[in-house]
Design a protein around this motif. Structure first.
Motif, PDB file in Angstrom:
ATOM      1  N   ALA A 256       0.820  -1.217   0.000  1.00 24.03           N
ATOM      2  CA  ALA A 256       0.000   0.000   0.000  1.00 24.03           C
ATOM      3  C   ALA A 256       0.852   1.264   0.000  1.00 24.03           C
ATOM      4  N   ALA A 257       2.009   1.203   0.653  1.00 24.71           N
ATOM      5  CA  ALA A 257       2.834   2.396   0.847  1.00 24.71           C
ATOM      6  C   ALA A 257       3.886   2.602  -0.231  1.00 24.71           C
ATOM      7  N   HIS A 258       4.162   1.572  -1.050  1.00 25.25           N
ATOM      8  CA  HIS A 258       5.282   1.619  -1.984  1.00 25.25           C
ATOM      9  C   HIS A 258       6.579   1.870  -1.215  1.00 25.25           C
ATOM     10  N   SER A 259       6.656   1.300  -0.050  1.00 22.79           N
ATOM     11  CA  SER A 259       7.801   1.510   0.823  1.00 22.79           C
ATOM     12  C   SER A 259       7.914   0.347   1.786  1.00 22.79           C
ATOM     13  N   LEU A 260       9.136  -0.039   2.094  1.00 20.26           N
ATOM     14  CA  LEU A 260       9.392  -1.016   3.151  1.00 20.26           C
ATOM     15  C   LEU A 260       9.822  -0.319   4.437  1.00 20.26           C
ATOM     16  N   ILE A 261      10.485   0.814   4.309  1.00 26.61           N
ATOM     17  CA  ILE A 261      10.949   1.546   5.490  1.00 26.61           C
ATOM     18  C   ILE A 261       9.774   2.007   6.348  1.00 26.61           C
ATOM     19  N   ILE A 262       8.715   2.496   5.722  1.00 24.85           N
ATOM     20  CA  ILE A 262       7.559   2.980   6.486  1.00 24.85           C
ATOM     21  C   ILE A 262       6.917   1.857   7.309  1.00 24.85           C
ATOM     22  N   PRO A 263       6.633   0.674   6.732  1.00 23.10           N
ATOM     23  CA  PRO A 263       6.116  -0.424   7.561  1.00 23.10           C
ATOM     24  C   PRO A 263       7.069  -0.841   8.682  1.00 23.10           C
ATOM     25  N   LEU A 264       8.369  -0.845   8.397  1.00 25.57           N
ATOM     26  CA  LEU A 264       9.328  -1.225   9.438  1.00 25.57           C
ATOM     27  C   LEU A 264       9.358  -0.189  10.563  1.00 25.57           C
ATOM     28  N   ALA A 265       9.183   1.082  10.206  1.00 24.69           N
ATOM     29  CA  ALA A 265       9.125   2.120  11.228  1.00 24.69           C
ATOM     30  C   ALA A 265       7.875   1.961  12.090  1.00 24.69           C
ATOM     31  N   ILE A 266       6.776   1.526  11.480  1.00 27.34           N
ATOM     32  CA  ILE A 266       5.562   1.232  12.246  1.00 27.34           C
ATOM     33  C   ILE A 266       5.808   0.015  13.130  1.00 27.34           C
ATOM     34  N   PHE A 267       6.406  -1.015  12.560  1.00 27.31           N
ATOM     35  CA  PHE A 267       6.688  -2.251  13.277  1.00 27.31           C
ATOM     36  C   PHE A 267       7.559  -2.005  14.507  1.00 27.31           C
ATOM     37  N   ARG A 268       8.532  -1.102  14.374  1.00 27.32           N
ATOM     38  CA  ARG A 268       9.455  -0.803  15.470  1.00 27.32           C
ATOM     39  C   ARG A 268       8.933   0.316  16.381  1.00 27.32           C
ATOM     40  N   GLY A 269       7.736   0.808  16.119  1.00 24.41           N
ATOM     41  CA  GLY A 269       7.136   1.817  16.981  1.00 24.41           C
ATOM     42  C   GLY A 269       7.572   3.240  16.711  1.00 24.41           C
ATOM     43  N   ARG A 270       8.241   3.494  15.595  1.00 24.40           N
ATOM     44  CA  ARG A 270       8.709   4.845  15.267  1.00 24.40           C
ATOM     45  C   ARG A 270       7.606   5.691  14.634  1.00 24.40           C
ATOM     46  N   LEU A 271       6.690   5.072  13.912  1.00 23.49           N
ATOM     47  CA  LEU A 271       5.616   5.789  13.232  1.00 23.49           C
ATOM     48  C   LEU A 271       4.257   5.275  13.680  1.00 23.49           C
ATOM     49  N   GLY A 272       3.279   6.190  13.704  1.00 21.12           N
ATOM     50  CA  GLY A 272       1.888   5.819  13.902  1.00 21.12           C
ATOM     51  C   GLY A 272       1.162   5.809  12.577  1.00 21.12           C
ATOM     52  N   ILE A 273      -0.109   5.462  12.602  1.00 18.02           N
ATOM     53  CA  ILE A 273      -0.887   5.340  11.365  1.00 18.02           C
ATOM     54  C   ILE A 273      -0.980   6.672  10.627  1.00 18.02           C
ATOM     55  N   GLU A 274      -1.371   7.723  11.323  1.00 17.89           N
ATOM     56  CA  GLU A 274      -1.557   9.018  10.665  1.00 17.89           C
ATOM     57  C   GLU A 274      -0.238   9.556  10.109  1.00 17.89           C
ATOM     58  N   GLU A 275       0.840   9.400  10.867  1.00 14.26           N
ATOM     59  CA  GLU A 275       2.147   9.854  10.388  1.00 14.26           C
ATOM     60  C   GLU A 275       2.563   9.098   9.135  1.00 14.26           C
ATOM     61  N   ALA A 276       2.317   7.800   9.137  1.00 11.29           N
ATOM     62  CA  ALA A 276       2.688   6.977   7.983  1.00 11.29           C
ATOM     63  C   ALA A 276       1.902   7.396   6.742  1.00 11.29           C
TER      64      ALA A 276
END
Length: 322
Positions: A256-276
């Motif tokens: 959905a994001a065309h990105s792997l870094i964004i999901p990993l940042a969510i996975f590691r708690g760095r990003l929330g849904i709205e930020e992503a």
């Protein structure tokens, strides 16, 4: 022009396509006579219901004699209404072996596409899946309102047998990640986007360097760039350590994001849904602010993105045993 726009280019090139096929997904249920002593599904007095659409490929069969099964057709994962609601009550209970939780449609145990009892890792996830089935209306089952059900089937059935391919696919597209692409700053059309990228994405790149020990490379060329081998290996090692539910969630978000870094940042708690979502839509939101929103286009894309990311994040959280 030797420059690539960020998300529009990635979207056109279909970076991070969903690897997990939507075809041939079936959901089955089997009778459990112990759940209801007043109802014996093997009894000759049990009703025999059969529902079939005009298209033979999209048929749903519900039989309540020797066995009770529900087989969802291809359209279950493509959004079509696949048949009328055939059950009255949705409940959850602990699996017979005490390992996990199951969802019950009346006296039927919900099964995986390969017709095994669907054992969910947590009660919270089982309750969420039950809520999706409870939400279905009398006139039809609407698969597009069941994103968690799709993720569960993916995690239980597809990931265990395609894990290596999923990881290979994610890593193959890693160098073209959305967060590594930069707009050129020498044009009035793109300057504003570049400024937003520097403000919003640079902190994520700094997090990547801190988290994995390697500084990401950014680029604005059609020919893209290539990340340092050390960073690539660290990301791959992390993916290989995930369990099936975690990998299913990360893969869904990456698509959905065309990105792997964004999901990993969510996975590691760095990003929330709205930020992503803000990062994913950085370019498009800039263009919408400048040229206006297209009703039935941009608004639908935004809603779809929110569902996909939110569902994957909720699934990720609910699937983890405390």
């Amino acid at each position: 022009m030797a420059y690539a726009t960020t998300r529009s280019l990635l979207h056109r090139r279909a970076i991070f396509p969903p690897l997990l096929s939507r075809r041939n997904l079936s959901v089955s249920a089997t009778a459990d006579s112990q759940l209801d002593s007043n109802h014996d599904p093997s009894s000759s007095s049990a009703p025999d219901h059969s529902m079939e659409s005009s298209n033979g490929d999209d048929a749903i069969f519900v039989k309540t004699r020797d066995k009770t099964s529900v087989t969802m057709p291809t359209s279950f994962m493509t959004g079509s209404i696949v048949g009328k609601r055939f059950y009255e009550q949705v409940t959850t209970r602990m699996a017979d072996d005490g390992n996990g939780w199951t969802v019950m449609l009346d006296y039927r145990t919900l099964k995986t596409p390969s017709k095994r009892p669907m054992k969910l890792p947590t009660l919270g996830l089982a309750k969420a899946i039950a809520a999706e089935w409870e939400y279905q209306q009398k006139d039809g089952i609407r698969p597009f309102t069941m994103p968690l059900m799709k993720l569960v089937c993916t995690a239980l059935e597809r990931v265990p047998v395609t894990r290596a391919k999923i990881i290979d696919n994610l890593m193959r597209n890693f160098h073209q990640d959305l967060v590594f692409c930069r707009f050129p700053g020498d044009s009035d059309l793109t300057k504003g986007v570049l400024e937003k990228q520097e403000e919003k994405i640079d902190p994520i790149l700094q997090w990547v360097e801190s988290e994995f020990g390697f500084k990401p490379v950014t680029y604005s060329s059609f020919f893209v760039g290539k990340q340092e081998e050390g960073l690539t290996k660290e990301i791959e090692i992390l993916l290989k350590k995930t369990n099936d539910c975690q990998l299913a969630s990360i893969d869904a978000m990456a698509a959905a994001a065309h990105s792997l870094i964004i999901p990993l940042a969510i996975f590691r708690g760095r990003l929330g849904i709205e930020e992503a979502i803000e990062l994913i839509r950085l370019e498009e939101d800039h263009q919408v602010d400048r040229w206006g929103l297209v009703e039935g286009g941009h608004d639908v894309d935004i809603a779809d993105l929110k569902v996909q990311i939110s569902a994957a994040v909720v699934f990720l959280g609910l699937s983890q045993r405390i």
